[in-house]
Design an enzyme around this catalytic site. Structure first.
Site, PDB file in Angstrom:
ATOM      1  N   GLU A  86     -11.250  47.909  -3.234  1.00 12.61           N
ATOM      2  CA  GLU A  86     -11.420  48.902  -2.170  1.00 12.61           C
ATOM      3  C   GLU A  86     -11.219  50.337  -2.625  1.00 12.61           C
ATOM      4  O   GLU A  86     -11.575  51.261  -1.909  1.00 12.61           O
ATOM      5  CB  GLU A  86     -10.474  48.571  -1.008  1.00 12.61           C
ATOM      6  N   CYS A 104      -4.922  40.894  -4.620  1.00 18.20           N
ATOM      7  CA  CYS A 104      -3.613  41.139  -5.235  1.00 18.20           C
ATOM      8  C   CYS A 104      -2.566  40.166  -4.654  1.00 18.20           C
ATOM      9  O   CYS A 104      -2.651  38.974  -4.875  1.00 18.20           O
ATOM     10  CB  CYS A 104      -3.212  42.598  -5.059  1.00 18.20           C
ATOM     11  N   TYR A 105      -1.608  40.642  -3.875  1.00 20.94           N
ATOM     12  CA  TYR A 105      -0.639  39.736  -3.230  1.00 20.94           C
ATOM     13  C   TYR A 105      -1.376  38.633  -2.482  1.00 20.94           C
ATOM     14  O   TYR A 105      -0.960  37.474  -2.490  1.00 20.94           O
ATOM     15  CB  TYR A 105       0.217  40.554  -2.260  1.00 20.94           C
ATOM     16  N   LYS A 150     -12.311  58.722  11.652  1.00 21.28           N
ATOM     17  CA  LYS A 150     -12.876  60.055  11.914  1.00 21.28           C
ATOM     18  C   LYS A 150     -14.377  60.126  11.627  1.00 21.28           C
ATOM     19  O   LYS A 150     -15.143  60.676  12.410  1.00 21.28           O
ATOM     20  CB  LYS A 150     -12.143  61.094  11.068  1.00 21.28           C
ATOM     21  N   HIS A 207      -8.096  45.750  -7.154  1.00 19.14           N
ATOM     22  CA  HIS A 207      -8.315  46.349  -5.830  1.00 19.14           C
ATOM     23  C   HIS A 207      -9.756  46.853  -5.721  1.00 19.14           C
ATOM     24  O   HIS A 207     -10.044  47.980  -6.105  1.00 19.14           O
ATOM     25  CB  HIS A 207      -7.335  47.499  -5.596  1.00 19.14           C
ATOM     26  N   ASP A 219     -12.981  65.324  18.076  1.00 17.14           N
ATOM     27  CA  ASP A 219     -12.641  64.076  18.766  1.00 17.14           C
ATOM     28  C   ASP A 219     -12.748  64.213  20.283  1.00 17.14           C
ATOM     29  O   ASP A 219     -13.413  63.407  20.934  1.00 17.14           O
ATOM     30  CB  ASP A 219     -11.218  63.627  18.410  1.00 17.14           C
ATOM     31  N   GLY A 259       0.328  43.813  -1.315  1.00 22.54           N
ATOM     32  CA  GLY A 259       1.614  44.148  -0.716  1.00 22.54           C
ATOM     33  C   GLY A 259       2.676  44.212  -1.778  1.00 22.54           C
ATOM     34  O   GLY A 259       2.478  43.738  -2.902  1.00 22.54           O
TER      35      GLY A 259
END
Ligand code: XMP
Length: 507
Positions: A166, A78-79, A363, A164, A221, A51
């Site tokens: 991710e 991180c944060y 998705k 990070h 969808d 963040g």
């Protein structure tokens, strides 16, 4: 489940997605969600996101009081790591300078890095740093610039990483996340089959014997949702497909075929093309065209909805996806506002309850479900198609004649992309009919024909896009075919502008 507490990082959604790719169910909540709210998800582990704030700023967002005392495994990113360090009695300070970009872990150790050998590239983006560890904690990774790149608590289940894991710039980041899930003992049964069963059970429990209305557009969808609802509640479903006359060649037929499993009596196809064309007559302004198509759509759909409502239909189903839900809210809260907004246009006296079975799916998860539900491949993997349809791909006024020309040309382009196996390599492809007439020669005669634009782009998010480098031989074949088979077109051009500055559509 894995609860991801969002402290405002642009990567929070990515964390959720990675965890799901590792086949563990994940849910994003606001960083400050109450303890009760977090525990309601029955978490097996908690991830604290990054963040923009500084943990030593007293007004920075914090997890609920007592969360860290639940004995849950926690990964702080991180944060999140800085918060963990501080909350357990360590110290966080503003670093001399911001560490941003690719960094190399020159040293790493312990179970969080199990199976990873040698130097590891990880993505860093931070200005604060942990300068003193809580008692009993250990540093388990460092970079050239940063002596505290990852930390471990004595419990063996609580970790912090300054990098990070991710993002794609951390090529082995997934392995770190997977190690954490393993150490935390998180159940990894989030398979498409599992999702399908759970969704069907949920829908049945919620809807009971009531009837459900769904608008299908032919996109992935709503088509997948139609098949899912049909599987779950059979003939309690009525799907309405509005043909606004701005569809591509054969599109209506393809949708009808794909939705065959619903049964004829449960799929209502409303042919409203004349109504839409009449409303669009003489209108050249793109925004005006968009408004008219939106308005007419609501009119037609409302008429159907009113009939069904009078017949006692109670639910309105929508294919809202997780990114729509968390977009505005960063978690829960605002989600409802946005959903109601979607039904937007339907008058308040039409008092449907909203059913959104996909509101926790991404998705690609919907595409996996579509595969299980037998949605035909061309629809399952289809490029996005705008709501206003071909009306915004005819520059200027929409006429039946121009629609016909554009449809045939577009079909040649799209079919050729499929034939050349190029369709899946681009994110979106389209043909645009311009109002320009250009000179040509056919035999000995001068001729005038339309200028037709072809556009194909690659993009991850449709916010920016790169024009696709399609093979010249391919473009040559398409141009020849179009001018031969659609004689109204005299010239074919290929759009080599990226977004920005151009948009993907021409209008
Ligand atoms: P642009 O042209 O803005 O398009 O770069 C980005 C993406 O949005 C689609 N698009 C629309 N979709 N209604 C829609 O439902 C619209 O009015 C509309 N305009 C653009 C476009 O096809 C592309 O995927």
């Amino acid at each position: 489940s894995v609860v991801i507490l969002d402290f405002g990082s642009q990567y929070t959604r990515l964390i959720a997605r990675r965890v799901r790719e590792l086949r563990a169910y994940s849910v994003i909540l606001p960083g400050t969600a109450s303890l009760e709210r977090v525990l309601a998800e029955r978490p097996q582990a908690v991830i604290l996101s990054g963040g923009p704030n500084s943990v030593f700023d007293p007004s920075s967002p914090r997890p609920a009081e007592g969360l860290l005392e639940q004995g849950l495994p926690v990964l702080g990113i991180c944060y999140g790591m800085q918060y963990l360090a501080m909350a357990h009695g360590g110290r966080v300070e503003r670093a001399g300078r911001r560490e941003y970009g690719k960094a190399v872990l020159t040293r790493h150790e312990g179970p969080l890095f199990e199976g990873l050998e040698g130097e590891l590239q990880m993505w860093m983006s931070h200005s604060d740093a942990v300068t003193a560890l809580p008692e009993g904690w250990r540093v388990i990774a460092e970079t050239e610039e940063n002596p505290v790149a990852a930390v471990a608590a004595p419990d063996g289940r609580t970790f912090g990483v300054q990098f990070h894991p991710e993002v794609v710039h951390s090529p082995k980041g997934m392995a770190v996340l997977e190690n954490f899930l393993e150490l935390a003992g998180v159940r990894r049964d989030w398979t498409p089959e599992h999702t399908l069963e759970a969704l069907i059970a949920d829908i049945r429990a919620k809807v009971g014997k009531d009837r459900v209305l769904l608008a299908v557009s032919g996109g992935v969808d709503s088509s997948t949702l139609a098949l899912l609802l049909s599987r779950a509640i059979g003939s309690q479903l009525t799907a309405v497909f509005v043909d606004h006359g701005l569809l591509r060649l054969n599109e209506r037929h393809e949708v009808e075929q794909a939705l065959r499993p619903l049964g004829d009596e449960n799929l209502r196809v409303v042919d409203a093309s004349e109504q839409f064309l009449r409303a669009l007559k003489g209108v050249a302004d793109p925004e005006e065209k968009r408004k008219i198509v939106g308005r007419e759509f609501i009119r037609v759909f409302e008429a159907e909805a009113r009939k069904l409502s009078q017949e006692g239909c109670r639910w309105l189903a929508q294919g809202t996806l997780y990114p729509d839900v968390i977009e505005s809210a960063g978690g829960e809260g605002a989600a409802n506002i946005k959903s109601h907004h979607n039904v937007g246009g339907l008058p308040p006296d039409l008092n449907f309850e909203l059913l959104e079975p996909f509101r926790y799916l991404f998705k690609d998860e919907v595409r996996e479900l579509a595969l299980l539900l037998g949605l035909p491949e061309p629809i399952r993997m289809r490029h996005p198609f705008p709501g206003p349809g071909l009306s915004i791909r005819i520059l200027g006024e929409v006429t039946p004649e121009k629609l016909d020309v554009l449809r045939r040309a577009d079909d040649i382009f799209i079919s050729a992309l499929r034939d050349w196996n190029l369709y899946d390599s681009v994110s979106q492809a389209l043909a645009v009919l311009t109002p320009l007439q250009s000179v040509g020669v056919i035999g000995d005669e001068r001729s005038y024909g339309y200028v037709l634009g072809l556009r194909a782009v690659s993009t991850a998010d449709f916010m920016t896009a790169d024009w696709a480098r399609l093979p010249l031989d391919f473009l040559d074949e398409v141009a020849r075919k179009i001018t031969r088979q659609v004689p109204e077109v005299g010239r074919v051009v290929y759009d080599i502008t990226s977004k920005p500055p151009a948009t993907i559509e021409w209008e």
